[in-house]
Design a protein around this motif. Structure first.
Motif, PDB file in Angstrom:
ATOM      1  N   THR A 235       0.825  -1.217   0.000  1.00 20.38           N
ATOM      2  CA  THR A 235       0.000   0.000   0.000  1.00 20.38           C
ATOM      3  C   THR A 235       0.855   1.262   0.000  1.00 20.38           C
ATOM      4  O   THR A 235       0.321   2.370  -0.137  1.00 20.38           O
ATOM      5  CB  THR A 235      -0.920   0.040   1.233  1.00 20.38           C
ATOM      6  OG1 THR A 235      -0.115   0.080   2.421  1.00 20.38           O
ATOM      7  CG2 THR A 235      -1.854  -1.170   1.260  1.00 20.38           C
ATOM      8  N   ALA A 236       2.169   1.093   0.195  1.00 23.72           N
ATOM      9  CA  ALA A 236       3.042   2.266   0.247  1.00 23.72           C
ATOM     10  C   ALA A 236       4.457   1.893  -0.176  1.00 23.72           C
ATOM     11  O   ALA A 236       4.874   0.741  -0.032  1.00 23.72           O
ATOM     12  CB  ALA A 236       3.064   2.862   1.662  1.00 23.72           C
ATOM     13  N   ILE A 237       5.178   2.893  -0.685  1.00 23.38           N
ATOM     14  CA  ILE A 237       6.589   2.711  -1.057  1.00 23.38           C
ATOM     15  C   ILE A 237       7.392   3.892  -0.528  1.00 23.38           C
ATOM     16  O   ILE A 237       7.011   5.057  -0.702  1.00 23.38           O
ATOM     17  CB  ILE A 237       6.783   2.627  -2.589  1.00 23.38           C
ATOM     18  CG1 ILE A 237       5.946   1.509  -3.196  1.00 23.38           C
ATOM     19  CG2 ILE A 237       8.265   2.418  -2.924  1.00 23.38           C
ATOM     20  CD1 ILE A 237       6.055   1.424  -4.716  1.00 23.38           C
ATOM     21  N   PHE A 238       8.509   3.567   0.121  1.00 24.17           N
ATOM     22  CA  PHE A 238       9.483   4.587   0.497  1.00 24.17           C
ATOM     23  C   PHE A 238      10.623   4.513  -0.509  1.00 24.17           C
ATOM     24  O   PHE A 238      11.331   3.516  -0.596  1.00 24.17           O
ATOM     25  CB  PHE A 238       9.993   4.351   1.915  1.00 24.17           C
ATOM     26  CG  PHE A 238      11.269   5.090   2.254  1.00 24.17           C
ATOM     27  CD1 PHE A 238      11.485   6.395   1.832  1.00 24.17           C
ATOM     28  CD2 PHE A 238      12.261   4.477   3.011  1.00 24.17           C
ATOM     29  CE1 PHE A 238      12.654   7.071   2.129  1.00 24.17           C
ATOM     30  CE2 PHE A 238      13.430   5.136   3.329  1.00 24.17           C
ATOM     31  CZ  PHE A 238      13.639   6.431   2.881  1.00 24.17           C
ATOM     32  N   SER A 239      10.779   5.565  -1.301  1.00 24.81           N
ATOM     33  CA  SER A 239      11.824   5.629  -2.321  1.00 24.81           C
ATOM     34  C   SER A 239      13.035   6.364  -1.770  1.00 24.81           C
ATOM     35  O   SER A 239      12.906   7.397  -1.108  1.00 24.81           O
ATOM     36  CB  SER A 239      11.293   6.357  -3.567  1.00 24.81           C
ATOM     37  OG  SER A 239      12.350   6.624  -4.474  1.00 24.81           O
ATOM     38  N   SER A 240      14.229   5.872  -2.085  1.00 29.84           N
ATOM     39  CA  SER A 240      15.460   6.429  -1.534  1.00 29.84           C
ATOM     40  C   SER A 240      15.832   7.777  -2.130  1.00 29.84           C
ATOM     41  O   SER A 240      16.741   8.442  -1.634  1.00 29.84           O
ATOM     42  CB  SER A 240      16.612   5.433  -1.736  1.00 29.84           C
ATOM     43  OG  SER A 240      17.709   5.763  -0.920  1.00 29.84           O
ATOM     44  N   ASN A 241      15.164   8.191  -3.211  1.00 26.13           N
ATOM     45  CA  ASN A 241      15.333   9.572  -3.674  1.00 26.13           C
ATOM     46  C   ASN A 241      14.080  10.026  -4.415  1.00 26.13           C
ATOM     47  O   ASN A 241      13.166   9.237  -4.697  1.00 26.13           O
ATOM     48  CB  ASN A 241      16.588   9.749  -4.547  1.00 26.13           C
ATOM     49  CG  ASN A 241      16.429   9.254  -5.964  1.00 26.13           C
ATOM     50  OD1 ASN A 241      15.599   8.386  -6.239  1.00 26.13           O
ATOM     51  ND2 ASN A 241      17.217   9.783  -6.883  1.00 26.13           N
ATOM     52  N   ASP A 242      14.004  11.311  -4.704  1.00 24.02           N
ATOM     53  CA  ASP A 242      12.786  11.883  -5.290  1.00 24.02           C
ATOM     54  C   ASP A 242      12.601  11.512  -6.755  1.00 24.02           C
ATOM     55  O   ASP A 242      11.471  11.370  -7.231  1.00 24.02           O
ATOM     56  CB  ASP A 242      12.817  13.410  -5.145  1.00 24.02           C
ATOM     57  CG  ASP A 242      12.687  13.871  -3.706  1.00 24.02           C
ATOM     58  OD1 ASP A 242      12.298  13.051  -2.853  1.00 24.02           O
ATOM     59  OD2 ASP A 242      12.975  15.052  -3.432  1.00 24.02           O
ATOM     60  N   GLN A 243      13.699  11.368  -7.503  1.00 27.11           N
ATOM     61  CA  GLN A 243      13.548  11.033  -8.922  1.00 27.11           C
ATOM     62  C   GLN A 243      12.913   9.660  -9.115  1.00 27.11           C
ATOM     63  O   GLN A 243      12.037   9.491  -9.967  1.00 27.11           O
ATOM     64  CB  GLN A 243      14.910  11.095  -9.641  1.00 27.11           C
ATOM     65  CG  GLN A 243      15.396  12.502  -9.905  1.00 27.11           C
ATOM     66  CD  GLN A 243      16.259  13.034  -8.780  1.00 27.11           C
ATOM     67  OE1 GLN A 243      16.270  12.487  -7.667  1.00 27.11           O
ATOM     68  NE2 GLN A 243      16.996  14.105  -9.047  1.00 27.11           N
ATOM     69  N   MET A 244      13.362   8.665  -8.335  1.00 23.92           N
ATOM     70  CA  MET A 244      12.740   7.344  -8.451  1.00 23.92           C
ATOM     71  C   MET A 244      11.284   7.403  -7.999  1.00 23.92           C
ATOM     72  O   MET A 244      10.417   6.723  -8.575  1.00 23.92           O
ATOM     73  CB  MET A 244      13.525   6.299  -7.647  1.00 23.92           C
ATOM     74  CG  MET A 244      14.893   5.985  -8.222  1.00 23.92           C
ATOM     75  SD  MET A 244      15.701   4.514  -7.498  1.00 23.92           S
ATOM     76  CE  MET A 244      15.890   5.003  -5.782  1.00 23.92           C
ATOM     77  N   ALA A 245      10.994   8.247  -7.003  1.00 25.34           N
ATOM     78  CA  ALA A 245       9.607   8.417  -6.560  1.00 25.34           C
ATOM     79  C   ALA A 245       8.746   8.984  -7.679  1.00 25.34           C
ATOM     80  O   ALA A 245       7.582   8.587  -7.850  1.00 25.34           O
ATOM     81  CB  ALA A 245       9.562   9.336  -5.336  1.00 25.34           C
ATOM     82  N   LEU A 246       9.312   9.889  -8.470  1.00 25.25           N
ATOM     83  CA  LEU A 246       8.576  10.445  -9.617  1.00 25.25           C
ATOM     84  C   LEU A 246       8.198   9.346 -10.598  1.00 25.25           C
ATOM     85  O   LEU A 246       7.059   9.287 -11.087  1.00 25.25           O
ATOM     86  CB  LEU A 246       9.435  11.501 -10.313  1.00 25.25           C
ATOM     87  CG  LEU A 246       8.868  12.108 -11.606  1.00 25.25           C
ATOM     88  CD1 LEU A 246       7.545  12.822 -11.342  1.00 25.25           C
ATOM     89  CD2 LEU A 246       9.884  13.067 -12.233  1.00 25.25           C
TER      90      LEU A 246
ATOM     91  N   PRO B  82      -2.466   9.575  -3.533  1.00 26.15           N
ATOM     92  CA  PRO B  82      -2.200   8.506  -2.571  1.00 26.15           C
ATOM     93  C   PRO B  82      -3.397   7.585  -2.309  1.00 26.15           C
ATOM     94  O   PRO B  82      -3.311   6.758  -1.404  1.00 26.15           O
ATOM     95  CB  PRO B  82      -1.870   9.302  -1.318  1.00 26.15           C
ATOM     96  CG  PRO B  82      -2.833  10.462  -1.395  1.00 26.15           C
ATOM     97  CD  PRO B  82      -2.934  10.799  -2.859  1.00 26.15           C
ATOM     98  N   GLY B  83      -4.485   7.739  -3.052  1.00 24.59           N
ATOM     99  CA  GLY B  83      -5.689   6.957  -2.761  1.00 24.59           C
ATOM    100  C   GLY B  83      -5.453   5.458  -2.721  1.00 24.59           C
ATOM    101  O   GLY B  83      -5.947   4.760  -1.835  1.00 24.59           O
ATOM    102  N   ASP B  84      -4.662   4.945  -3.693  1.00 19.33           N
ATOM    103  CA  ASP B  84      -4.362   3.511  -3.737  1.00 19.33           C
ATOM    104  C   ASP B  84      -2.968   3.190  -3.200  1.00 19.33           C
ATOM    105  O   ASP B  84      -2.779   2.184  -2.514  1.00 19.33           O
ATOM    106  CB  ASP B  84      -4.481   3.010  -5.180  1.00 19.33           C
ATOM    107  CG  ASP B  84      -5.896   3.137  -5.713  1.00 19.33           C
ATOM    108  OD1 ASP B  84      -6.799   2.527  -5.117  1.00 19.33           O
ATOM    109  OD2 ASP B  84      -6.096   3.872  -6.705  1.00 19.33           O
ATOM    110  N   ILE B  85      -1.998   4.019  -3.534  1.00 16.49           N
ATOM    111  CA  ILE B  85      -0.605   3.794  -3.113  1.00 16.49           C
ATOM    112  C   ILE B  85      -0.036   5.107  -2.586  1.00 16.49           C
ATOM    113  O   ILE B  85      -0.103   6.138  -3.264  1.00 16.49           O
ATOM    114  CB  ILE B  85       0.275   3.319  -4.303  1.00 16.49           C
ATOM    115  CG1 ILE B  85      -0.328   2.099  -5.000  1.00 16.49           C
ATOM    116  CG2 ILE B  85       1.706   3.054  -3.830  1.00 16.49           C
ATOM    117  CD1 ILE B  85      -0.299   0.824  -4.206  1.00 16.49           C
ATOM    118  N   SER B  86       0.520   5.080  -1.381  1.00 18.76           N
ATOM    119  CA  SER B  86       1.227   6.249  -0.840  1.00 18.76           C
ATOM    120  C   SER B  86       2.710   6.138  -1.184  1.00 18.76           C
ATOM    121  O   SER B  86       3.284   5.035  -1.169  1.00 18.76           O
ATOM    122  CB  SER B  86       1.058   6.328   0.673  1.00 18.76           C
ATOM    123  OG  SER B  86      -0.220   6.805   1.029  1.00 18.76           O
TER     124      SER B  86
END
Length: 336
Positions: free
Chosen positions: A244-255, A269-273
């Protein structure tokens, strides 16, 4: 005062002649040498003011063995963290009347590291900052004898007394805790590359926080810092969608992750934060704006220069790691 007539700027010898001292004495005044009598110092400074004398930087370096230059040995300088650190050091150094000379090296090439060091030392640098995120760079540096003060901006066990860092483990724990407090339990971690000190620290912080809350984890996914990789990983993970959630180690991969989720017809964030790390300037303008971890690079630069040159003010500070903070935006929400 014949300098104006000749059209040339006044020299150190002009100051010496008018002050009735040797040019070596003028050099000692410039260099704040303790052996100069106060009345002599005052007379020399008065003549400098009259002549509007400005010491030539190169000549002063030769006379005083001071270059007014700090060296930066950097690899991966195009990445946001290293680039921001260099900019912060340059700003802090300028405020102290110093310049910064940067040698960009290839972390995979030990000869490049040695060449970069030689290049900086040949400029008579007064201090060295090492901004090299890879463990192998520090192993190579350990074989060189550095005869100037130096600071490393990565947390390593090789030279712990010379480290000045943002606490990456604490930042990762804050990011993970934010997701846990929103009720998420199925959380993935998209890590940075192996051998990167920050990536290892952020991964450790994620695992420690999950363990502290007694939440089962899956193995972190090793990324490469790029949005393209985040997009690729996001598409693969969504085939099963057991999170239900992902913590990405930097902002570009989060994008890239946000793109993949929306491309699949789902909502952030409705389905995935999603939480990032770094707070790049664009992070506030992602759609949705990204929740991320901010590092105070300006303060890091100031502390770095203060450690090398001595504090510019009476304030004293510990070289303890700087604490990052979570910037909550719209990419995270309570789990459904």
């Amino acid at each position: 005062m014949g300098d104006e007539a000749s059209g040339r700027p006044p020299s150190i010898r002009d100051v010496a002649r008018l002050a009735g001292v040797s040019h070596q004495t003028v050099s000692r005044v410039l260099n704040d040498h303790p052996s100069i009598r106060p009345e002599t110092r005052e007379r020399v400074l008065q003549v400098m003011g009259q002549l509007q004398y400005r010491p030539n930087r190169a000549a002063r370096a030769l006379v005083t063995s001071r270059s007014q230059t700090i060296g930066v040995l950097a690899s991966s300088a195009t990445q946001y963290g290293p680039a921001s650190s260099i900019a912060a050091i340059e700003a802090a150094a300028r405020a102290r009347g110093y310049w910064v000379s940067t040698a960009n090296i290839d972390a995979a090439d030990p000869e490049s590291i040695a060449a970069g060091l030689s290049h900086l030392m040949a400029q008579g640098i007064e201090g060295l900052v090492v901004i090299a995120p890879q463990v192998r760079v520090f192993r190579a540096l350990a074989t060189h004898e550095l005869n100037v003060p130096y600071v490393t901006l990565q947390s390593t066990d090789l030279e712990p007394e010379n480290n000045l860092t943002v606490d990456q483990v604490a930042g990762a724990r804050l990011a993970t805790r934010h997701l846990i407090e929103l009720g998420h339990r199925q959380i993935y971690h998209l890590s940075g590359p192996q051998d990167w000190i920050e990536a290892e620290a952020r991964m450790r912080g994620f695992l420690e926080e999950m363990s502290a809350n007694d939440i089962a984890t899956t193995a972190p996914i090793l990324g490469d810092w790029t949005a393209d990789f985040g997009f690729f990983v996001g598409r693969e993970l969504l085939r099963i969608r057991d999170f239900t959630a992902i913590f990405s180690s930097n902002d570009q991969m989060a994008l890239g992750l946000i793109h993949a989720v929306r491309d699949a017809g789902l909502d952030v964030p409705g389905d995935i934060s999603i939480v990032g790390f770094d707070d790049i300037p664009e992070a506030a303008h992602f759609w949705p704006p990204l929740t991320t971890v901010r590092q105070d690079f300006a303060e890091l630069g100031r502390r770095c220069v203060d450690l090398l040159l001595g504090s510019a003010t009476e304030r004293d500070f510990a070289s303890d790691p700087l604490m990052p903070e979570v910037i909550v935006r719209a990419s995270t929400a309570p789990v459904h």
